[in-house]
Write a protein that holds these residues in place. Structure first.
Motif, PDB file in Angstrom:
ATOM      1  N   LEU A  95       0.827  -1.208   0.000  1.00  9.08           N
ATOM      2  CA  LEU A  95       0.000   0.000   0.000  1.00  9.08           C
ATOM      3  C   LEU A  95       0.861   1.259   0.000  1.00  9.08           C
ATOM      4  O   LEU A  95       0.518   2.281   0.592  1.00  9.08           O
ATOM      5  CB  LEU A  95      -0.953  -0.003   1.208  1.00  9.08           C
ATOM      6  CG  LEU A  95      -1.835  -1.252   1.365  1.00  9.08           C
ATOM      7  CD1 LEU A  95      -2.625  -1.193   2.653  1.00  9.08           C
ATOM      8  CD2 LEU A  95      -2.759  -1.399   0.164  1.00  9.08           C
ATOM      9  N   GLU A 351      -2.716  -5.937  -0.515  1.00  6.76           N
ATOM     10  CA  GLU A 351      -2.670  -5.185  -1.778  1.00  6.76           C
ATOM     11  C   GLU A 351      -3.976  -5.350  -2.555  1.00  6.76           C
ATOM     12  O   GLU A 351      -4.521  -4.373  -3.076  1.00  6.76           O
ATOM     13  CB  GLU A 351      -1.496  -5.679  -2.625  1.00  6.76           C
ATOM     14  CG  GLU A 351      -0.148  -5.144  -2.209  1.00  6.76           C
ATOM     15  CD  GLU A 351       0.064  -3.688  -2.628  1.00  6.76           C
ATOM     16  OE1 GLU A 351      -0.538  -3.251  -3.623  1.00  6.76           O
ATOM     17  OE2 GLU A 351       0.838  -2.996  -1.939  1.00  6.76           O
ATOM     18  N   GLU A 354      -6.652  -3.473  -0.886  1.00  7.85           N
ATOM     19  CA  GLU A 354      -6.295  -2.071  -0.724  1.00  7.85           C
ATOM     20  C   GLU A 354      -6.500  -1.613   0.712  1.00  7.85           C
ATOM     21  O   GLU A 354      -6.935  -0.490   0.997  1.00  7.85           O
ATOM     22  CB  GLU A 354      -7.092  -1.186  -1.694  1.00  7.85           C
ATOM     23  CG  GLU A 354      -6.836  -1.512  -3.158  1.00  7.85           C
ATOM     24  CD  GLU A 354      -7.589  -0.605  -4.114  1.00  7.85           C
ATOM     25  OE1 GLU A 354      -8.466   0.146  -3.647  1.00  7.85           O
ATOM     26  OE2 GLU A 354      -7.290  -0.639  -5.315  1.00  7.85           O
ATOM     27  N   SER A 355      -6.179  -2.528   1.633  1.00  7.25           N
ATOM     28  CA  SER A 355      -6.333  -2.230   3.055  1.00  7.25           C
ATOM     29  C   SER A 355      -5.472  -3.180   3.877  1.00  7.25           C
ATOM     30  O   SER A 355      -5.337  -4.361   3.535  1.00  7.25           O
ATOM     31  CB  SER A 355      -7.801  -2.388   3.479  1.00  7.25           C
ATOM     32  OG  SER A 355      -7.939  -2.246   4.880  1.00  7.25           O
TER      33      SER A 355
END
Length: 436
Positions: A95, A351, A354-355
Motif C-alpha cells: 500500500l 494489496e 487495498e487495506s
C-alpha cells in the motif's frame, strides 16, 4: 519431531477426543474473557501500542520458538519471515509503505508462555501473526488472535484439527495437513515391503492426527497395524513404549515424535528394533541433520536406513540460495518456505483489498492463491494486481491453491532418509491432494 491400540483403543481415542473438546470449550470461554480484558487494558493505557486497522501500514508479529524443544525450528522460520519482508519492501512495500520490523515473541514450547507471547504481540497492534511452530502452541492462543479479528498464519501447524476449527475465517496455514502427509508416509512403508507395522506417537493433536492418517492408509493397503499407541512426551523415559513395540513383533515401526524421539530411537536400537533389523520411519518432527549424532553419539551410522516424510522444504533451489545468502548461519530449512509464503500471501491479500485491516484483506487470502494469472513473487503478483488482474500466487513452497478452509489443497511431501554414514538425504518428493 522432537493409548490407543488398533482394536481396543477406539473407546480410548473417543474419550480422549471428548475430553479434548470439553477442555477446548472451557479454554475458549476463558480465552474470550481474557481477550476482552486485554482489549480494554490496551485501549485504556496511555502510551501503549494499539491496533489501528486500516492505517495503511501492514504490521507483522510472530510467535515462534526461540527457546524450548522446537528451538531448532525457530531460526529458519524467523529468518524466512524477515527475508520475506525484505523482498516485499524491495518491491515498494504494501500500500505504498514499507513493512516495519516484525514484532517478535517466543512460543517457548510451553502453552502458557505461548499464550502470553500472543497477548504481547496483539497489544503491539499487529495486523497479522505468524506462528506458532507447534500445533499445540497455536491451539493455546488461536482463540485470542482470531477472536480479536487478527489474521494468524502458520507455516508448520500440520495437525488435522485446524481444518474444521472455528476461527471465523482468520486462521490460515501454508503447510499441508497431516491428512495429506499420512498417506505418503504409509505408502513409503508399504512400498518397502513391510506388512506388520507398529505406530507410536506423542499424545497431542499433531501425534494423534498423523498417526491416524497413517494407520488408515496402511490398513487400506493391506498392512497389519500391530500397535497404535500414544505416549506422554513429557515422560522421564520411554521404556514402556519401546517394550510395547517389541511385544507387537513388527517388521517396521513409525515414530511420530519431536526431540523426545531420540530417546525412543535409542531404546529401539538397544532392543533390537534399529533400522538395521526392521524398517524405521519418522515424520517432520524427526527430520534433522543432527538426529543421528543425538541418537548415537559418535556412531551416526547406527541410523543408516531410517526414512521419513515431511512437507518439502528444499525443492526450490533459488529460494534456498537466496535465503542462505540472507541468513548464512542457518543450518535447518524445515518450514522456512512455508513461512515465507505466509508473509507473502498476507501482503498480497492486503494489496488486493487495498487495506491492511485484517477484517478486509482476510476476504482475499484464499482467492489470490488460485484461479488467476500465475505469479511466483510478491513483486510480480503486485504488478498484476496493479493492472487489475486476478492472480494465482504459487509460493516458494509450491502451489498453495487454498481450500475454503484456508489451507493448501495439495502438498509436496519430501521422502527423506539417512545414508550409510548417517547423513540426511532427500530421496524424492511426492504430491498429495486433498479429497474433493
Amino acid at each position: 519431531m522432537y493409548r490407543w491400540r488398533a482394536m481396543a483403543g477406539q473407546s480410548t481415542s473417543a474419550a480422549l477426543r471428548a475430553e479434548a473438546e470439553m477442555k477446548a470449550s472451557i479454554r475458549r470461554s476463558a480465552i474470550f474473557a481474557s481477550a476482552a480484558a486485554l482489549v480494554i487494558a490496551v485501549c485504556g493505557t496511555t502510551g501503549t501500542a494499539q491496533a489501528d486497522p486500516g492505517d495503511g501500514e501492514l504490521q507483522f508479529g510472530y510467535v515462534l520458538p526461540e527457546t524450548g524443544q522446537l528451538a531448532y525450528l525457530g531460526p529458519p522460520q524467523i529468518e524466512s519471515l524477515k527475508f520475506a519482508i525484505e523482498k516485499i519492501n524491495d518491491a515498494g512495500g504494501v500500500l505504498g509503505k514499507s513493512v516495519p520490523t516484525v514484532v517478535s515473541s517466543d512460543e517457548a514450547g510451553q502453552e502458557a508462555v505461548a499464550a502470553q507471547s500472543a497477548d504481547r504481540v496483539l497489544a503491539a497492534g499487529v495486523d497479522a501473526i505468524v506462528g506458532a511452530a507447534a500445533s499445540g502452541m497455536s491451539l493455546a492462543f488461536i482463540d485470542r488472535v482470531t477472536g480479536a479479528g487478527v489474521v494468524q498464519c502458520s507455516g508448520s501447524n500440520t495437525a488435522p484439527t485446524f481444518t474444521d476449527y472455528e476461527d471465523d475465517g482468520f486462521y490460515f496455514r501454508t503447510v499441508p495437513s497431516d491428512a495429506l502427509q499420512g498417506p505418503i508416509l504409509a505408502d513409503v512403508v508399504r512400498d518397502d515391503g513391510h506388512d506388520r507395522v507398529a505406530l507410536v506417537a506423542r499424545a497431542d493433536d499433531y501425534g494423534r492426527g498423523l498417526m491416524e492418517a497413517t494407520r488408515k492408509t496402511l490398513e487400506e493397503r493391506g498392512a497389519t497395524v500391530t500397535l497404535a499407541e500414544t505416549y506422554d512426551p513429557k515422560a522421564s523415559n520411554f521404556d514402556q513404549v519401546v517394550q510395547q513395540m517389541e511385544n507387537s513383533r513388527p517388521d517396521a515401526a513409525v515414530v511420530i515424535a519431536f526431540e523426545e524421539g531420540t530417546q525412543i530411537l535409542q531404546g529401539m536400537i538397544e532392543s533390537g528394533l534399529g533400522p538395521d533389523q526392521i524398517g524405521v520411519y519418522g515424520a517432520d518432527g524427526l527430520r534433522s541433520e543432527e538426529l543421528p549424532s543425538l541418537v548415537a553419539p559418535g556412531q551416526p551410522e547406527r541410523l543408516s536406513g531410517m526414512k521419513g516424510t515431511a512437507p518439502a522444504s528444499a525443492s526450490n533451489e533459488q529460494y534456498v540460495k537466496d535465503l542462505q545468502e540472507f541468513a548464512p548461519d542457518l543450518k535447518e530449512l524445515q518450514f522456512a518456505p512455508q513461512v515465507f509464503d505466509c508473509a507473502t500471501t498476507i501482503a498480497l491479500a492486503a494489496e488486493k483489498a487495498e487495506s491492511d485491516d485484517p477484517g478486509e484483506y482476510v476476504k482475499e487470502m484464499n482467492g489470490i492463491t488460485k484461479d488467476g494469472e500465475k505469479c511466483n513473487s510478491f513483486a510480480a503478483c503486485k504488478e498484476l494486481l496493479a493492472d487489475g488482474r486476478d492472480i494465482d500466487y504459487d509460493g516458494v513452497s509450491g502451489p498453495l491453491d487454498f481450500t475454503d478452509k484456508g489451507e493448501p489443497g495439495q502438498a509436496s511431501i519430501e521422502v527423506y532418509g539417512y545414508d550409510d554414514e548417517g547423513k540426511l538425504q532427500t530421496l524424492r518428493t511426492e504430491t498429495s491432494r486433498a479429497e474433493e
